[in-house]
Scaffold this active site. Sequence first.
Site, short mmCIF file in Angstrom:
data_model
loop_
_atom_site.label_atom_id
_atom_site.label_comp_id
_atom_site.label_asym_id
_atom_site.label_seq_id
_atom_site.Cartn_x
_atom_site.Cartn_y
_atom_site.Cartn_z
N LYS A 149 0.53 -1.16 -0.11
CA LYS A 149 -0.37 -0.37 0.32
C LYS A 149 1.03 1.49 0.15
O LYS A 149 -0.05 2.86 -0.44
CB LYS A 149 -0.64 -0.35 1.35
CG LYS A 149 -2.36 -1.06 1.00
CD LYS A 149 -3.62 -1.02 2.12
CE LYS A 149 -4.77 -2.36 2.25
NZ LYS A 149 -5.71 -2.07 3.13
N LYS A 244 -4.86 -7.34 -8.40
CA LYS A 244 -6.24 -7.99 -7.96
C LYS A 244 -7.66 -6.71 -8.72
O LYS A 244 -6.72 -5.36 -8.34
CB LYS A 244 -6.11 -8.12 -6.40
CG LYS A 244 -6.55 -7.49 -5.14
CD LYS A 244 -6.07 -7.85 -4.07
CE LYS A 244 -6.61 -5.64 -2.98
NZ LYS A 244 -6.88 -6.76 -1.66
N LYS A 247 -11.54 -1.25 -6.54
CA LYS A 247 -12.39 -0.05 -7.02
C LYS A 247 -11.56 0.70 -7.53
O LYS A 247 -11.54 2.14 -8.16
CB LYS A 247 -13.36 0.79 -6.43
CG LYS A 247 -13.94 1.95 -6.65
CD LYS A 247 -15.67 1.63 -5.45
CE LYS A 247 -16.41 2.76 -5.62
NZ LYS A 247 -17.17 3.37 -4.93
#
Length: 379
Positions: A149, A244, A247
């Site tokens: 992240k 993956k 959104k």
Amino acid sequence: MLIRQAVLRLASKRCITTVQRADYKLNSVALPSHATVFSMIQPTGCFHLGNYLGATRVWTDLCELKQPHQELIFGVADLHAITVPKPDGQMFRKFRHEAVASILAVGVDPEKASIIYQSAIPQHSELHWLLSTLASMGFLNRMTQWKSKSNIKQSGNGEYQVNDSDVGKVRLGLFSYPVLQAADILLYKSTHVPVGDDQSQHLELTRHLADKFNKTYKTNFFPKPITMLAQTKKVLSLGSPEKKMSKSDPNHDSAIFLNDEPKTIQKKIKKALTDSISDRFYYDPVQRPGVSNLINIVSGIQRKSIEDVVKDVSQFDNYKDFKDFVSEVIIEELRGPRTEFEKYINEPSYLHSVVESGMRKAKEKAAKNLDDIHKIMGF
């Protein structure tokens, strides 16, 4: 590799595996009679196909199987969500509501499961602090989620190349969020936690902290929760099958959502990245990631093995027929959830009542357990 190793490990003294792969359709022997199941999902708006197949459909299965002495707690992980800054409060609030609507739309029964907002139960945050005094920096540093992240680079063998400059930019909340996740789970003395593959490492930390607390305070208060992995492998982006489905992907055609209309689904599948082999379709995630992702999606929806789906698609000798088949399977699966989502999202007072009811029950258990933890620790 981590998952395969975890499956082989046995919980010390009890000889119980710490990780179990859920069957395509759970049955009544999946949980012991007094199990407490806990799981949450971040509020990123309406669920996409990865959220559904990789996490929340198992919640629905568990509701259908629930026995009188079992407890199900499912929630919206809004505290986890702000580890990546959310500057637009109004949009964040909308996403929280959409997450609850999505949970109900996929079939989670609020009469059988408590649905909560993580942030509304302060014991989550307090236990996070208490457990952080037991968590080592070394263990947290081995976690991969904060690295991915933080956009830290990976080498060719998949290892993250972390330097002092990278670490200096990482926010504390993102680095320590696995401890908060452990607190979420242990607060309710959860015995089973359904999660996706990418969260299995965090469950190892949870078990480690449960064991460390028990040994430090000479108690057996926390059970070691079992990781329940969804049968469906990770659902990947339609546009970039090396990552993956998400959104936040700038390619809006890369994800399929519960509220997508049939024509939208057909368009997205038609544009899904595949390869130049067009006369036969087989599963090879390394050489054919795009095709394999579509086969995996069908496998998850139909609750069939990859091998059985490959047999089904072997009849096709062109991409049009293959992708039409995949589109039809997805459209039929999401027909009900799409209708339900539209109904629930237009009933904000009902969504509020569902969460309020779920949190009343969860707060009572959280308060009692934290009070017991205080006594054990000497507060």
